[in-house]
Design an enzyme around this catalytic site. Sequence first.
Site, PDB file in Angstrom:
ATOM      1  N   HIS A  56      49.741  51.890  23.286  1.00 28.48           N
ATOM      2  CA  HIS A  56      48.537  52.164  24.086  1.00 28.48           C
ATOM      3  C   HIS A  56      47.603  53.064  23.294  1.00 28.48           C
ATOM      4  O   HIS A  56      47.935  53.488  22.187  1.00 28.48           O
ATOM      5  CB  HIS A  56      48.879  52.714  25.473  1.00 28.48           C
ATOM      6  CG  HIS A  56      49.563  54.050  25.521  1.00 28.48           C
ATOM      7  ND1 HIS A  56      50.823  54.275  25.003  1.00 28.48           N
ATOM      8  CD2 HIS A  56      49.171  55.239  26.049  1.00 28.48           C
ATOM      9  CE1 HIS A  56      51.171  55.532  25.219  1.00 28.48           C
ATOM     10  NE2 HIS A  56      50.184  56.150  25.846  1.00 28.48           N
ATOM     11  N   HIS A  58      46.291  56.142  23.706  1.00 30.08           N
ATOM     12  CA  HIS A  58      46.286  57.609  23.704  1.00 30.08           C
ATOM     13  C   HIS A  58      46.464  58.164  22.286  1.00 30.08           C
ATOM     14  O   HIS A  58      47.195  57.593  21.475  1.00 30.08           O
ATOM     15  CB  HIS A  58      47.388  58.145  24.630  1.00 30.08           C
ATOM     16  CG  HIS A  58      47.032  58.054  26.087  1.00 30.08           C
ATOM     17  ND1 HIS A  58      47.971  58.128  27.099  1.00 30.08           N
ATOM     18  CD2 HIS A  58      45.828  57.900  26.701  1.00 30.08           C
ATOM     19  CE1 HIS A  58      47.353  58.024  28.275  1.00 30.08           C
ATOM     20  NE2 HIS A  58      46.067  57.878  28.066  1.00 30.08           N
ATOM     21  N   ASP A  60      48.161  60.491  20.982  1.00 26.31           N
ATOM     22  CA  ASP A  60      49.517  60.749  20.493  1.00 26.31           C
ATOM     23  C   ASP A  60      50.302  59.443  20.268  1.00 26.31           C
ATOM     24  O   ASP A  60      51.511  59.482  20.006  1.00 26.31           O
ATOM     25  CB  ASP A  60      50.283  61.699  21.427  1.00 26.31           C
ATOM     26  CG  ASP A  60      50.486  61.137  22.812  1.00 26.31           C
ATOM     27  OD1 ASP A  60      49.534  60.547  23.371  1.00 26.31           O
ATOM     28  OD2 ASP A  60      51.606  61.273  23.359  1.00 26.31           O
ATOM     29  N   HIS A 170      58.624  59.991  24.458  1.00 23.77           N
ATOM     30  CA  HIS A 170      58.620  61.450  24.633  1.00 23.77           C
ATOM     31  C   HIS A 170      59.991  61.972  25.050  1.00 23.77           C
ATOM     32  O   HIS A 170      60.749  61.288  25.727  1.00 23.77           O
ATOM     33  CB  HIS A 170      57.609  61.877  25.717  1.00 23.77           C
ATOM     34  CG  HIS A 170      56.181  61.694  25.327  1.00 23.77           C
ATOM     35  ND1 HIS A 170      55.459  62.671  24.670  1.00 23.77           N
ATOM     36  CD2 HIS A 170      55.343  60.645  25.490  1.00 23.77           C
ATOM     37  CE1 HIS A 170      54.216  62.228  24.459  1.00 23.77           C
ATOM     38  NE2 HIS A 170      54.125  61.004  24.942  1.00 23.77           N
TER      39      HIS A 170
END
Length: 249
Positions: A56, A58, A60, A170
Site C-alpha cells: 500500500h 503509506h 512506511d 509491524h
Amino acid sequence: MALIVHQFPCLSDNYGFLVRDEATGKVAAIDTPDAEAILAELGKLGWSLDMILNTHWHPDHAGGNEALKTATGATIAGPAEVTRIAPLDRALRDADVVMLGETRLQVIDTGGHTLGHISYHDAENAIAFVGDTLFALGCGRLFEGTAEQMWASLQRLAALPDETTVYCAHEYTASNARFALAVDSAPETKARAEGVFAARDRGEPTVPTTIGVEKATNPFLRAPLLRPDAASPAQAFGEVRAAKDGFKG
Ligand code: ZN
Ligand code: FE
C-alpha cells in the site's frame, strides 16, 4: 521450489522482508520501509535486488521505493495508489500474478486500511505477505475503507489454508494482546497472550504467525463470536475495531 524469507526489524516497529526465489536467485523486497536498512541487509546477505512489491502507499511501506530503484535498478510493482508518494512500474490488482523467478505470487485485494491495499500469496510454499491488513492478534486501522471492506478482506485471508505462514508488517502484538485479553475470555487467547508477552520480554519477534493461529485467537477475526448481537459479521467487526481504536491498554 522454496522461497527464502529474510525478516528484519526497521523504523520503530516495522518489519522489512527480503525474499529470494531459490530456483533462480531472484530477490524481492516486500515494501520499502527504510531504503538504507534494506540496502544494508542486501549487503549482509550478498543478494541483489530485482523487484520491489508494495502492499500500500503509506510512507512506511513505499517511502524507500525511489532510493532503492536508484540504487539497485529494481522494478516496482504494487497497487496504483503507490503513485501518490512513490514511483511504480507495474500497477497490480486483484488476481494478478507476479513471477519472482519461478515463484508465483498471487495478488489478493485486501483493501480497508487503505482503499487499494493488496496482499501477496505464494500458494505453493503457503506464505502470505499481508502488509497492514492482518496483524498477529490484530488488524490494520480503517484509515480509508469501511468496516465492510476490511471484513471482506480479512475473510479472504482467513480462507487461506490454516498452515499458511503470515508475514505482517509491524510488531504490534503485545499491544494487540492487551486488547485481546480485554475483549475475549477464550483460554486460547489467554495462553497466546502470555506467550506473546514472554517472547517480547526475551526480545523475540512474534511475526510471522499463521492463518490457523489467527482464526483461533485474533479478536478481529472472532468478532462475530464476541459481538453476537451485532446485525452482521461486518458490523461486529466494526464494533471491535472501534473498541480497539479507543482502547487505552
Ligand atoms: Zn499502513
Ligand atoms: Fe504500516
